[in-house]
Design an enzyme around this catalytic site. Structure first.
Site, PDB file in Angstrom:
ATOM      1  N   HIS A 105     -22.553  83.373   3.232  1.00 48.19           N
ATOM      2  CA  HIS A 105     -21.174  83.112   2.790  1.00 48.19           C
ATOM      3  C   HIS A 105     -20.465  84.438   2.477  1.00 48.19           C
ATOM      4  O   HIS A 105     -19.298  84.626   2.816  1.00 48.19           O
ATOM      5  CB  HIS A 105     -21.162  82.272   1.501  1.00 48.19           C
ATOM      6  N   LEU A 150     -23.566  79.634  -3.031  1.00 49.41           N
ATOM      7  CA  LEU A 150     -23.290  80.761  -2.146  1.00 49.41           C
ATOM      8  C   LEU A 150     -24.504  81.647  -1.933  1.00 49.41           C
ATOM      9  O   LEU A 150     -25.287  81.894  -2.851  1.00 49.41           O
ATOM     10  CB  LEU A 150     -22.130  81.586  -2.713  1.00 49.41           C
TER      11      LEU A 150
HETATM   12  P1  AMP Z   1     -21.218  75.659   3.805  1.00 47.53           P
HETATM   13  O1  AMP Z   1     -21.115  76.092   2.395  1.00 47.53           O
HETATM   14  O2  AMP Z   1     -22.599  75.336   4.268  1.00 47.53           O
HETATM   15  O3  AMP Z   1     -20.215  74.589   4.179  1.00 47.53           O
HETATM   16  O4  AMP Z   1     -20.809  76.932   4.669  1.00 47.53           O
HETATM   17  C1  AMP Z   1     -19.569  77.556   4.476  1.00 47.53           C
HETATM   18  C2  AMP Z   1     -19.325  78.522   5.612  1.00 47.53           C
HETATM   19  O5  AMP Z   1     -20.365  79.508   5.605  1.00 47.53           O
HETATM   20  C3  AMP Z   1     -19.363  77.861   6.988  1.00 47.53           C
HETATM   21  O6  AMP Z   1     -18.342  78.430   7.807  1.00 47.53           O
HETATM   22  C4  AMP Z   1     -20.729  78.202   7.486  1.00 47.53           C
HETATM   23  O7  AMP Z   1     -20.808  78.232   8.890  1.00 47.53           O
HETATM   24  C5  AMP Z   1     -20.921  79.591   6.900  1.00 47.53           C
HETATM   25  N1  AMP Z   1     -22.329  79.935   6.822  1.00 47.53           N
HETATM   26  C6  AMP Z   1     -23.335  79.175   6.305  1.00 47.53           C
HETATM   27  N2  AMP Z   1     -24.518  79.789   6.469  1.00 47.53           N
HETATM   28  C7  AMP Z   1     -24.273  80.953   7.117  1.00 47.53           C
HETATM   29  C8  AMP Z   1     -25.080  82.034   7.586  1.00 47.53           C
HETATM   30  N3  AMP Z   1     -26.405  82.031   7.436  1.00 47.53           N
HETATM   31  N4  AMP Z   1     -24.477  83.074   8.184  1.00 47.53           N
HETATM   32  C9  AMP Z   1     -23.131  83.078   8.368  1.00 47.53           C
HETATM   33  N5  AMP Z   1     -22.307  82.097   7.946  1.00 47.53           N
HETATM   34  C10 AMP Z   1     -22.864  81.051   7.333  1.00 47.53           C
END
Ligand code: AMP
Length: 281
Positions: free
Chosen positions: A37, A33
């Site tokens: 996140h 995270l």
């Molecule tokens: P992940 O752990 O990469 O699967 O991401 C989990 C959630 O966090 C997904 O909905 C991503 O789009 C969101 N997320 C990842 N990076 C960012 C960021 N830099 N800003 C906003 N949301 C993010």
């Protein structure tokens, strides 16, 4: 905060919470995270009675040659970050709990999932839609928050929810960036300092495109040419795609963009690290 690893326990808890009239917000993640996140958790906390964060490195969304085994899994630090952010429950199952032996059912969105990430990672969205559908059935959230950072993922999930009549509201959170513009991502942990500096050209290329649009440029070919040219000056960065698409359907925009409706999406290798980013134009 409580950590739950079993599907049946999570389902029983959700059932109880729903009976009590509690509004459940789900933030699905693969862990490792970062502030991005946590910004999703913050958005959820404004409208949820109970916040559930799922932490699950989903094997079905990784291709055979991708980084599933080396994907970071700092569970202790993630749990501490969730606790500090006011999360009520973390759902962190083992792969065998989600995909028991003999598992054979998948959810496939067949249109929006085809281009961009779908073209270069053929079974990626099949894994994403399957696990998100399962998480919706396990956590039974009233709403779920997804990041615009993964623009195509959000569009595919929206379509899945509409097509399969999931009673889950999808909330989109803006992309959080480091001070120098790099979109926050769990995969940024793979970057050396040198690679990280090179990776900045991705967000710079997107910014250049938004500036050109602000200055009146509308032509897709010119916007793509300029972004591609900027990235091409960096030896370690190899473009996978620079595309301008409709932000909802992911269809390629031809001729001229429609401000507010078109999106520039970039995927690139920085040496062996695959990064994606996008901006609405
Ligand atoms: P992940 O752990 O990469 O699967 O991401 C989990 C959630 O966090 C997904 O909905 C991503 O789009 C969101 N997320 C990842 N990076 C960012 C960021 N830099 N800003 C906003 N949301 C993010």
């Amino acid at each position: 905060m409580q950590t739950i690893t079993s599907v049946s326990e999570m389902q029983a808890l959700s059932e109880r919470l729903r009976m009590q009239g509690q509004r459940i917000g789900l933030v699905p993640t693969m862990g490792a995270l970062h502030e991005g996140h946590l910004s999703l958790v913050k958005i959820a906390s404004d409208i949820a009675d109970v916040i559930v964060v799922s932490i699950f490195v989903n094997p079905t969304q990784f291709g055979p040659s991708e980084d599933f085994t080396k994907y970071p899994r700092p569970l202790e630090a993630d749990l501490a970050a969730c606790e500090a952010a006011g999360v009520d429950y973390v759902f962190a199952p083992e792969p065998g709990e989600i995909y028991p032996k003999g598992y054979s059912t998948f959810v496939v969105e067949e249109y929006i999932a085809k281009p961009l990430e779908g073209a270069s990672r053929p079974s990626h969205f099949r894994g994403v839609t399957t696990v998100v559908a399962k998480l919706f059935n396990i956590v039974r959230p009233h709403f779920s928050v997804f990041g615009q950072k993964d623009a195509q993922q959000v569009a595919v999930i929206h379509k899945m929810v509409a097509d399969l009549n999931f009673a889950v509201e999808i909330i989109i959170a803006p992309t959080l960036r480091e001070a120098d513009g790099l979109a926050m991502s769990s995969r940024n942990r793979y970057l050396t300092n040198t690679q990280r500096v090179e990776a900045l050209v991705i967000s710079r290329a997107l910014r250049k495109a938004t500036e050109m649009v602000a200055g009146g440029e509308r032509r897709v070919d010119r916007l793509i040419a300029e972004a591609t040219h900027l990235i091409g000056q960096h030896r370690r960065v190899r473009v996978i795609y620079v595309s301008i698409v409709d932000r909802l359907t992911m269809e390629a925009v031809k001729g001229e963009i429609t401000p507010g409706k078109s999106l520039m999406a970039i995927a690139a290798w920085v040496d062996e690290v695959r990064l994606i980013d996008n901006e609405i134009l």
